[in-house]
Motif scaffolding. Structure first.
Motif, PDB file in Angstrom:
ATOM      1  N   MET A  32      39.379  45.060  33.080  1.00  0.00           N
ATOM      2  CA  MET A  32      38.640  45.240  34.335  1.00  0.00           C
ATOM      3  C   MET A  32      38.521  43.903  35.069  1.00  0.00           C
ATOM      4  SD  MET A  32      38.088  48.415  34.725  1.00  0.00           S
ATOM      5  CE  MET A  32      36.997  48.301  36.150  1.00  0.00           C
ATOM      6  N   ALA A  33      38.331  42.827  34.319  1.00  0.00           N
ATOM      7  CA  ALA A  33      38.280  41.496  34.938  1.00  0.00           C
ATOM      8  C   ALA A  33      39.636  41.157  35.558  1.00  0.00           C
ATOM      9  CB  ALA A  33      37.897  40.449  33.899  1.00  0.00           C
ATOM     10  N   LEU A  34      40.720  41.519  34.874  1.00  0.00           N
ATOM     11  CA  LEU A  34      42.057  41.263  35.399  1.00  0.00           C
ATOM     12  C   LEU A  34      42.297  42.048  36.681  1.00  0.00           C
ATOM     13  CD1 LEU A  34      44.896  40.031  35.131  1.00  0.00           C
ATOM     14  CD2 LEU A  34      45.512  41.984  33.672  1.00  0.00           C
ATOM     15  N   LEU A  35      41.899  43.316  36.682  1.00  0.00           N
ATOM     16  CA  LEU A  35      42.075  44.145  37.873  1.00  0.00           C
ATOM     17  C   LEU A  35      41.273  43.568  39.048  1.00  0.00           C
ATOM     18  CD1 LEU A  35      43.363  46.756  38.959  1.00  0.00           C
ATOM     19  CD2 LEU A  35      41.264  47.963  38.302  1.00  0.00           C
ATOM     20  N   HIS A  36      40.063  43.140  38.779  1.00  0.00           N
ATOM     21  CA  HIS A  36      39.213  42.554  39.819  1.00  0.00           C
ATOM     22  C   HIS A  36      39.813  41.242  40.325  1.00  0.00           C
ATOM     23  CE1 HIS A  36      35.784  40.421  41.614  1.00  0.00           C
ATOM     24  NE2 HIS A  36      35.272  41.630  41.874  1.00  0.00           N
ATOM     25  N   PHE A  37      40.329  40.439  39.415  1.00  0.00           N
ATOM     26  CA  PHE A  37      40.927  39.159  39.781  1.00  0.00           C
ATOM     27  C   PHE A  37      42.141  39.359  40.696  1.00  0.00           C
ATOM     28  CE2 PHE A  37      44.232  35.992  38.949  1.00  0.00           C
ATOM     29  CZ  PHE A  37      43.569  34.814  39.261  1.00  0.00           C
ATOM     30  N   LEU A  38      43.015  40.295  40.332  1.00  0.00           N
ATOM     31  CA  LEU A  38      44.209  40.558  41.149  1.00  0.00           C
ATOM     32  C   LEU A  38      43.821  41.178  42.493  1.00  0.00           C
ATOM     33  CD1 LEU A  38      46.616  41.842  38.357  1.00  0.00           C
ATOM     34  CD2 LEU A  38      46.793  39.696  39.622  1.00  0.00           C
ATOM     35  N   ARG A  39      42.761  41.960  42.479  1.00  0.00           N
ATOM     36  CA  ARG A  39      42.247  42.523  43.740  1.00  0.00           C
ATOM     37  C   ARG A  39      41.809  41.400  44.675  1.00  0.00           C
ATOM     38  NH1 ARG A  39      36.642  44.121  44.825  1.00  0.00           N
ATOM     39  NH2 ARG A  39      36.566  45.468  46.683  1.00  0.00           N
ATOM     40  N   SER A  40      41.246  40.338  44.082  1.00  0.00           N
ATOM     41  CA  SER A  40      40.784  39.211  44.912  1.00  0.00           C
ATOM     42  C   SER A  40      41.953  38.446  45.537  1.00  0.00           C
ATOM     43  CB  SER A  40      39.931  38.248  44.076  1.00  0.00           C
ATOM     44  OG  SER A  40      40.743  37.518  43.158  1.00  0.00           O
ATOM     45  N   LEU A  41      43.159  38.590  44.967  1.00  0.00           N
ATOM     46  CA  LEU A  41      44.356  37.929  45.504  1.00  0.00           C
ATOM     47  C   LEU A  41      45.160  38.850  46.397  1.00  0.00           C
ATOM     48  CD1 LEU A  41      45.811  36.165  42.310  1.00  0.00           C
ATOM     49  CD2 LEU A  41      44.254  35.189  44.008  1.00  0.00           C
ATOM     50  N   LYS A  42      44.800  40.111  46.417  1.00  0.00           N
ATOM     51  CA  LYS A  42      45.621  41.149  47.038  1.00  0.00           C
ATOM     52  C   LYS A  42      45.984  40.843  48.488  1.00  0.00           C
ATOM     53  CE  LYS A  42      45.563  46.131  47.950  1.00  0.00           C
ATOM     54  NZ  LYS A  42      44.750  47.375  47.917  1.00  0.00           N
ATOM     55  N   ASN A  43      45.018  40.508  49.302  1.00  0.00           N
ATOM     56  CA  ASN A  43      45.285  40.280  50.721  1.00  0.00           C
ATOM     57  C   ASN A  43      45.991  38.947  50.954  1.00  0.00           C
ATOM     58  OD1 ASN A  43      44.110  42.733  51.427  1.00  0.00           O
ATOM     59  ND2 ASN A  43      42.076  41.825  51.637  1.00  0.00           N
ATOM     60  N   GLU A  44      45.484  37.896  50.320  1.00  0.00           N
ATOM     61  CA  GLU A  44      46.062  36.560  50.512  1.00  0.00           C
ATOM     62  C   GLU A  44      47.513  36.506  50.033  1.00  0.00           C
ATOM     63  OE1 GLU A  44      45.385  31.947  48.992  1.00  0.00           O
ATOM     64  OE2 GLU A  44      43.906  33.505  48.499  1.00  0.00           O
ATOM     65  N   TRP A  45      47.787  37.148  48.896  1.00  0.00           N
ATOM     66  CA  TRP A  45      49.128  37.100  48.309  1.00  0.00           C
ATOM     67  C   TRP A  45      49.988  38.292  48.738  1.00  0.00           C
ATOM     68  CZ3 TRP A  45      50.644  34.200  43.489  1.00  0.00           C
ATOM     69  CH2 TRP A  45      49.837  33.071  43.295  1.00  0.00           C
ATOM     70  N   PRO A 166      48.124  36.571  32.588  1.00  0.00           N
ATOM     71  CA  PRO A 166      47.499  35.411  33.251  1.00  0.00           C
ATOM     72  C   PRO A 166      46.255  34.885  32.547  1.00  0.00           C
ATOM     73  CG  PRO A 166      47.918  37.214  34.807  1.00  0.00           C
ATOM     74  CD  PRO A 166      48.070  37.771  33.434  1.00  0.00           C
ATOM     75  N   PHE A 167      45.651  35.691  31.641  1.00  0.00           N
ATOM     76  CA  PHE A 167      44.375  35.311  31.040  1.00  0.00           C
ATOM     77  C   PHE A 167      44.511  34.629  29.670  1.00  0.00           C
ATOM     78  CE2 PHE A 167      41.417  38.552  33.368  1.00  0.00           C
ATOM     79  CZ  PHE A 167      41.581  37.818  34.540  1.00  0.00           C
ATOM     80  N   LEU A 168      45.713  34.298  29.255  1.00  0.00           N
ATOM     81  CA  LEU A 168      45.870  33.659  27.941  1.00  0.00           C
ATOM     82  C   LEU A 168      45.265  32.254  27.910  1.00  0.00           C
ATOM     83  CD1 LEU A 168      49.454  34.720  26.777  1.00  0.00           C
ATOM     84  CD2 LEU A 168      47.260  35.449  25.835  1.00  0.00           C
ATOM     85  N   CYS A 169      44.909  31.740  29.059  1.00  0.00           N
ATOM     86  CA  CYS A 169      44.346  30.381  29.124  1.00  0.00           C
ATOM     87  C   CYS A 169      42.832  30.359  28.998  1.00  0.00           C
ATOM     88  CB  CYS A 169      44.758  29.707  30.430  1.00  0.00           C
ATOM     89  SG  CYS A 169      44.202  30.598  31.914  1.00  0.00           S
ATOM     90  N   ILE A 170      42.183  31.538  28.956  1.00  0.00           N
ATOM     91  CA  ILE A 170      40.715  31.580  28.903  1.00  0.00           C
ATOM     92  C   ILE A 170      40.246  32.472  27.756  1.00  0.00           C
ATOM     93  CG2 ILE A 170      40.352  31.053  31.344  1.00  0.00           C
ATOM     94  CD1 ILE A 170      40.140  34.035  31.880  1.00  0.00           C
ATOM     95  N   THR A 171      38.968  32.358  27.408  1.00  0.00           N
ATOM     96  CA  THR A 171      38.421  33.106  26.274  1.00  0.00           C
ATOM     97  C   THR A 171      37.764  34.397  26.731  1.00  0.00           C
ATOM     98  OG1 THR A 171      36.258  32.040  26.425  1.00  0.00           O
ATOM     99  CG2 THR A 171      37.942  30.936  25.076  1.00  0.00           C
ATOM    100  N   LYS A 172      37.484  35.232  25.741  1.00  0.00           N
ATOM    101  CA  LYS A 172      36.798  36.494  26.039  1.00  0.00           C
ATOM    102  C   LYS A 172      35.396  36.227  26.588  1.00  0.00           C
ATOM    103  CE  LYS A 172      35.737  41.000  24.029  1.00  0.00           C
ATOM    104  NZ  LYS A 172      36.637  41.701  24.965  1.00  0.00           N
ATOM    105  N   GLU A 173      34.752  35.178  26.105  1.00  0.00           N
ATOM    106  CA  GLU A 173      33.416  34.835  26.583  1.00  0.00           C
ATOM    107  C   GLU A 173      33.427  34.544  28.079  1.00  0.00           C
ATOM    108  OE1 GLU A 173      29.868  31.559  25.659  1.00  0.00           O
ATOM    109  OE2 GLU A 173      31.767  31.504  24.561  1.00  0.00           O
ATOM    110  N   VAL A 174      34.471  33.833  28.526  1.00  0.00           N
ATOM    111  CA  VAL A 174      34.601  33.524  29.952  1.00  0.00           C
ATOM    112  C   VAL A 174      34.795  34.812  30.760  1.00  0.00           C
ATOM    113  CG1 VAL A 174      36.078  32.410  31.674  1.00  0.00           C
ATOM    114  CG2 VAL A 174      35.474  31.195  29.573  1.00  0.00           C
ATOM    115  N   LEU A 175      35.588  35.744  30.225  1.00  0.00           N
ATOM    116  CA  LEU A 175      35.835  37.007  30.917  1.00  0.00           C
ATOM    117  C   LEU A 175      34.569  37.850  31.011  1.00  0.00           C
ATOM    118  CD1 LEU A 175      39.317  38.021  29.460  1.00  0.00           C
ATOM    119  CD2 LEU A 175      38.803  37.223  31.762  1.00  0.00           C
ATOM    120  N   GLU A 176      33.806  37.860  29.946  1.00  0.00           N
ATOM    121  CA  GLU A 176      32.560  38.628  29.965  1.00  0.00           C
ATOM    122  C   GLU A 176      31.579  38.049  30.992  1.00  0.00           C
ATOM    123  OE1 GLU A 176      31.463  38.444  25.870  1.00  0.00           O
ATOM    124  OE2 GLU A 176      32.539  40.320  25.360  1.00  0.00           O
TER     125      GLU A 176
END
Length: 465
Positions: A32-45, A166-176
């Protein structure tokens, strides 16, 4: 978090503008965090984003509710959605595999179908740094080969595009924390807390202890995974060149063969990888019971210099070392070719053998110097016509200095002639079956030692076929 992920995306060139991105979404915090993150790039990208959600039908109404939650959220966020329910239990029983593997195979089959349907450029998955740590430690506990000790790839080819993480650089704690900040009320899969599955055992029991000692372990493991992958890619490319140079692939009969000495002259790291490339060529699917113990048996076989030794591998694969000549073959496909032949040799005349070798016969006026590939006798010492044939069961011959006679089989063994070559080895006899010449190896002891009558000279020349 956003800037850290964007830096990671740029470093690995994971995403381009004006592309179609499918997102695997389970309803949990990571996806869900990934979907939200890509949504935030949707218009710009200028991205076309579509969520893919799978109900594995393993948790009854809960798993279906997860899918429905993703569908509802996608409508609220203005994102395309495709959902499916898959019968993992039936697939598992049909193929005799684990629940985890059955779910993965069906899930990725669905993902691939959607990639082709949308002609998508990317399939984005929410694996994070902690997943990478779990994967690497799981492999460490059961992998004996450095070539298999790699983590989750950041990017790999998949149908019409690439899988990206894209999220292999961060932890689950950061995603939560990201989910909390953005008011994402993600679904929680209760089975994540069970330890029946191997990954959950590492996730809940092992990794927390390691993170107590080093909270940055995910960055270290990610770097290790990337460098191992780069090294492995180079070594596999070099092993591929080695295989092209040294290995003979018989596609018609499904056999692989090579000379042990040439193989052993290459670096050990390349030998191991060449061995695995051969197995991948021969096996449609690698057997589950194929292990590092078989690799050790192969390298022990490679060191044998004398005799004929055979190993039995899973699924009826055989490995044979015949005096330094290695052959891989499956019993069901391995049929010994009919190598036998029998020709009459006219004098003068030339006999051409199946491999292109030739035996030339003629009359000479005087004796000439002889070697292993020429033979001389008189018409009074033999019964004409002469014959060129392959060996027969029970064939024996005698020669000067030998007390009695010896089987051709034993002569071949003493000369270290591979089994594969013995069936087509040329034997010269007279019309009464007396073996006059085992070409290149032995010249027969003739009844009369005196050269009377016309002198016959035979020459052998190896073929180039």
């Amino acid at each position: 978090m956003k800037q850290e992920v964007l830096t990671f995306i740029k470093k690995h060139q994971l995403l381009r503008k004006n592309t179609t991105v499918l997102v695997g979404v389970s309803g949990g915090p990571d996806s869900m965090a990934l979907l939200h993150f890509l949504r935030s790039l949707k218009n710009e990208w200028k991205l076309k984003v579509v969520a893919l959600s799978v109900d594995h039908q393993l948790r009854g109404d809960d798993s279906l509710a997860d899918l429905q939650y993703v569908e509802k959220t996608c409508k609220e966020w203005g994102i395309g959605f495709v959902g499916v329910s898959l019968d993992v239990s039936s697939y598992k029983k049909k193929h005799g595999i684990s629940t985890e593997l059955a779910g993965r195979e069906l899930r990725y089959q669905f993902f691939g179908e959607q990639m082709e349907l949308f002609q998508a450029d990317y399939l984005a998955l929410g694996h994070h740094g902690d997943d990478q740590v779990e994967t690497m430690f799981m492999k460490m506990s059961r992998t004996a080969s450095s070539s298999s000790f790699q983590g989750i790839p950041v990017q790999r080819k998949f149908f019409t595009g690439y899988i990206i993480r894209p999220f292999l650089c961060i932890t689950k704690e950061v995603l939560e924390e990201y989910c909390k900040e953005n008011q994402i009320d993600a679904r929680i899969d209760s089975t994540n807390f069970e330890t029946d599955y191997t990954r959950n055992f590492f996730r809940n029991k092992i990794i927390p202890l390691i993170k107590e000692k080093n909270s940055n372990i995910h960055s270290i493991v990610q770097h290790l995974s990337e460098t191992l992958s780069e090294d492995e890619q180079f070594l596999r490319e070099e092993a591929g060149k080695m295989v092209d140079e040294l290995i003979d692939f018989d596609g018609e009969n499904g056999n692989v063969s090579f000379h042990a000495d040439l193989f052993k002259n290459r670096d050990q790291a390349l030998q191991r990888r060449a061995y695995h490339l051969i197995l991948n060529y021969l096996y449609k699917d690698l057997p589950k019971d194929l292990s590092y113990a078989h690799e050790e048996q192969f390298f022990a076989l490679l060191q044998r210099k004398n005799g004929n030794v055979r190993l039995d591998f899973p699924s009826d694969l055989k490995l044979e070392n015949s005096y330094g000549f290695i052959t891989f073959y499956f019993c069901e496909h391995h049929k010994a070719p009919n190598l036998s032949y029998h020709y009459r040799l006219d004098i003068p005349g030339i006999c051409v053998l199946p491999d292109g070798s030739t035996i030339t016969a003629g009359f000479v006026e005087e004796n000439t110097e002889q070697d292993n590939f020429s033979c001389i006798f008189s018409t009074e010492q033999v019964k004409l016509p002469l014959h060129i044939r392959t060996r027969k069961p029970g064939d024996r011959m005698s020669w000067k200095g030998l007390n009695g006679s010896k089987k051709l089989k034993d002569i071949f063994i003493d000369a270290k002639i591979p089994l594969s070559a013995r069936g087509s080895w040329p034997v010269v006899t007279d019309d009464q079956g007396e073996i006059l010449w085992l070409i290149g190896l032995k010249k027969g002891q003739l009844t009369s030692q005196r050269l009377k009558g016309a002198t016959i000279q035979l020459y052998f020349e190896k073929g180039k076929l």
